[in-house]
Design a protein around this motif. Structure first.
Motif, PDB file in Angstrom:
ATOM      1  N   SER A  46       0.833  -1.201   0.000  1.00 58.15           N
ATOM      2  CA  SER A  46       0.000   0.000   0.000  1.00 58.15           C
ATOM      3  C   SER A  46       0.867   1.251   0.000  1.00 58.15           C
ATOM      4  N   ASP A  47       0.264   2.334  -0.456  1.00 53.57           N
ATOM      5  CA  ASP A  47       0.966   3.623  -0.417  1.00 53.57           C
ATOM      6  C   ASP A  47       1.340   3.989   1.009  1.00 53.57           C
ATOM      7  N   GLN A  48       0.459   3.698   1.974  1.00 50.23           N
ATOM      8  CA  GLN A  48       0.745   4.044   3.366  1.00 50.23           C
ATOM      9  C   GLN A  48       1.998   3.325   3.861  1.00 50.23           C
ATOM     10  N   GLU A  49       2.130   2.052   3.548  1.00 52.78           N
ATOM     11  CA  GLU A  49       3.308   1.299   4.003  1.00 52.78           C
ATOM     12  C   GLU A  49       4.578   1.802   3.328  1.00 52.78           C
ATOM     13  N   ARG A  50       4.504   2.061   2.038  1.00 57.10           N
ATOM     14  CA  ARG A  50       5.684   2.589   1.336  1.00 57.10           C
ATOM     15  C   ARG A  50       6.049   3.970   1.868  1.00 57.10           C
ATOM     16  N   ASP A  51       5.049   4.814   2.094  1.00 55.63           N
ATOM     17  CA  ASP A  51       5.316   6.154   2.619  1.00 55.63           C
ATOM     18  C   ASP A  51       5.911   6.098   4.026  1.00 55.63           C
ATOM     19  N   ALA A  52       5.381   5.228   4.880  1.00 57.07           N
ATOM     20  CA  ALA A  52       5.916   5.114   6.243  1.00 57.07           C
ATOM     21  C   ALA A  52       7.363   4.639   6.203  1.00 57.07           C
ATOM     22  N   GLU A  53       7.676   3.714   5.310  1.00 56.07           N
ATOM     23  CA  GLU A  53       9.052   3.227   5.205  1.00 56.07           C
ATOM     24  C   GLU A  53       9.973   4.335   4.681  1.00 56.07           C
ATOM     25  N   MET A  54       9.508   5.069   3.695  1.00 58.33           N
ATOM     26  CA  MET A  54      10.310   6.178   3.176  1.00 58.33           C
ATOM     27  C   MET A  54      10.507   7.231   4.260  1.00 58.33           C
ATOM     28  N   PHE A  55       9.460   7.497   5.047  1.00 60.86           N
ATOM     29  CA  PHE A  55       9.571   8.476   6.127  1.00 60.86           C
ATOM     30  C   PHE A  55      10.652   8.054   7.117  1.00 60.86           C
ATOM     31  N   ALA A  56      10.735   6.767   7.433  1.00 58.11           N
ATOM     32  CA  ALA A  56      11.759   6.276   8.360  1.00 58.11           C
ATOM     33  C   ALA A  56      13.152   6.604   7.837  1.00 58.11           C
ATOM     34  N   HIS A  57      13.374   6.382   6.555  1.00 52.31           N
ATOM     35  CA  HIS A  57      14.687   6.670   5.961  1.00 52.31           C
ATOM     36  C   HIS A  57      14.951   8.178   5.922  1.00 52.31           C
ATOM     37  N   ILE A  58      13.934   8.950   5.601  1.00 49.17           N
ATOM     38  CA  ILE A  58      14.089  10.410   5.552  1.00 49.17           C
ATOM     39  C   ILE A  58      14.326  10.969   6.953  1.00 49.17           C
ATOM     40  N   LEU A  59      13.703  10.375   7.961  1.00 49.74           N
ATOM     41  CA  LEU A  59      13.935  10.802   9.341  1.00 49.74           C
ATOM     42  C   LEU A  59      15.406  10.604   9.716  1.00 49.74           C
ATOM     43  N   MET A  60      16.001   9.504   9.256  1.00 43.31           N
ATOM     44  CA  MET A  60      17.434   9.283   9.506  1.00 43.31           C
ATOM     45  C   MET A  60      18.261  10.393   8.870  1.00 43.31           C
ATOM     46  N   ILE A  61      17.901  10.802   7.675  1.00 43.00           N
ATOM     47  CA  ILE A  61      18.614  11.884   6.988  1.00 43.00           C
ATOM     48  C   ILE A  61      18.462  13.183   7.767  1.00 43.00           C
ATOM     49  N   ALA A  62      17.242  13.482   8.212  1.00 45.43           N
ATOM     50  CA  ALA A  62      16.998  14.719   8.966  1.00 45.43           C
ATOM     51  C   ALA A  62      17.788  14.713  10.271  1.00 45.43           C
ATOM     52  N   ALA A  63      17.862  13.563  10.941  1.00 44.03           N
ATOM     53  CA  ALA A  63      18.627  13.466  12.190  1.00 44.03           C
ATOM     54  C   ALA A  63      20.109  13.688  11.916  1.00 44.03           C
ATOM     55  N   ALA A  64      20.609  13.149  10.816  1.00 44.61           N
ATOM     56  CA  ALA A  64      22.023  13.352  10.457  1.00 44.61           C
ATOM     57  C   ALA A  64      22.284  14.818  10.122  1.00 44.61           C
ATOM     58  N   GLU A  65      21.339  15.459   9.444  1.00 48.08           N
ATOM     59  CA  GLU A  65      21.490  16.882   9.117  1.00 48.08           C
ATOM     60  C   GLU A  65      21.597  17.738  10.372  1.00 48.08           C
ATOM     61  N   VAL A  66      20.707  17.494  11.324  1.00 50.97           N
ATOM     62  CA  VAL A  66      20.701  18.276  12.565  1.00 50.97           C
ATOM     63  C   VAL A  66      22.010  18.075  13.303  1.00 50.97           C
ATOM     64  N   SER A  67      22.453  16.842  13.375  1.00 46.93           N
ATOM     65  CA  SER A  67      23.711  16.539  14.055  1.00 46.93           C
ATOM     66  C   SER A  67      24.875  17.242  13.362  1.00 46.93           C
ATOM     67  N   ASP A  68      24.868  17.188  12.026  1.00 47.56           N
ATOM     68  CA  ASP A  68      25.934  17.818  11.252  1.00 47.56           C
ATOM     69  C   ASP A  68      25.918  19.339  11.414  1.00 47.56           C
ATOM     70  N   GLU A  69      24.722  19.927  11.442  1.00 48.14           N
ATOM     71  CA  GLU A  69      24.588  21.383  11.590  1.00 48.14           C
ATOM     72  C   GLU A  69      25.157  21.860  12.916  1.00 48.14           C
ATOM     73  N   GLN A  70      25.052  21.028  13.954  1.00 52.53           N
ATOM     74  CA  GLN A  70      25.488  21.423  15.278  1.00 52.53           C
ATOM     75  C   GLN A  70      26.875  20.892  15.620  1.00 52.53           C
ATOM     76  N   SER A  71      27.527  20.294  14.638  1.00 51.06           N
ATOM     77  CA  SER A  71      28.854  19.745  14.860  1.00 51.06           C
ATOM     78  C   SER A  71      29.872  20.865  15.066  1.00 51.06           C
ATOM     79  N   VAL A  72      30.741  20.691  16.047  1.00 53.36           N
ATOM     80  CA  VAL A  72      31.813  21.659  16.295  1.00 53.36           C
ATOM     81  C   VAL A  72      32.719  21.741  15.075  1.00 53.36           C
ATOM     82  N   MET A  73      33.013  20.605  14.468  1.00 55.72           N
ATOM     83  CA  MET A  73      33.896  20.592  13.302  1.00 55.72           C
ATOM     84  C   MET A  73      33.262  21.358  12.136  1.00 55.72           C
TER      85      MET A  73
END
Length: 169
Positions: free
Chosen positions: A134-161
């Motif tokens: 279903s579209d809902q299952e595919r969208d939820a799975e894609m959201f999980a992967h995109i959430l990982m990207i967003a978490a990495a972005e936030v971490s990278d934005e706040q990185s001292v380096m």
């Protein structure tokens, strides 16, 4: 209707992602933002044989997310993916389709097996990933992967380096 990846990324970027990343803190932040408790419940997914590998149960006043018990680095990633998938269902407004369609008896049996302390009658909906048909299952799975990207972005934005070597203009 499927949600675009761009819309999902925008939604994920609005979530209260902690730095450094901590799943428990993220869940507490998300629960506060949504105004309803979210409980992560590690379980032996062998008990879910023939059933979803993760479940989102909605009740009147809270949400329960069941996921695999795991401690290895692989399992930590896997747990994040399962939890992220169920959060995707929450954030994308899913909930009309039940884990087993109209088979309420199967849902109640599953609740009794995995969560014997919870009265199945208090569970309003059970969503679980059994396939990606279903579209809902595919969208939820894609959201999980995109959430990982967003978490990495936030971490990278706040990185001292990043602040030292990649200053914004």
């Amino acid at each position: 209707m499927a949600v675009s990846n761009e819309d999902m990324l925008a939604m994920a970027r609005e979530l209260p992602i902690p730095v450094p990343w901590d799943l428990d803190v993220f869940i507490a932040n998300l629960a506060a933002q949504r105004g309803r408790p979210i409980h992560l419940i590690p379980t032996d997914t062998a008990a879910l044989a023939g059933s979803p590998c993760g479940l989102w149960l909605t009740r009147e006043h809270d949400d329960l997310i069941l996921h695999e018990i795991g401690t290895s680095p692989y399992h930590v990633y896997h747990v994040f993916n399962i939890v992220g998938h169920e959060i995707g269902h929450m954030m994308l407004g899913h909930g009309r389709n039940r884990a087993f369609g109209a088979d309420r008896d199967r849902e109640e049996d599953l609740c009794r097996r995995v969560l014997p302390a919870i009265d199945p009658e208090t569970v309003q909906a059970v969503l679980g990933r059994t396939d990606y048909a279903s579209d809902q299952e595919r969208d939820a799975e894609m959201f999980a992967h995109i959430l990982m990207i967003a978490a990495a972005e936030v971490s990278d934005e706040q990185s001292v380096m990043r602040g030292v070597f990649l200053r914004r203009r």
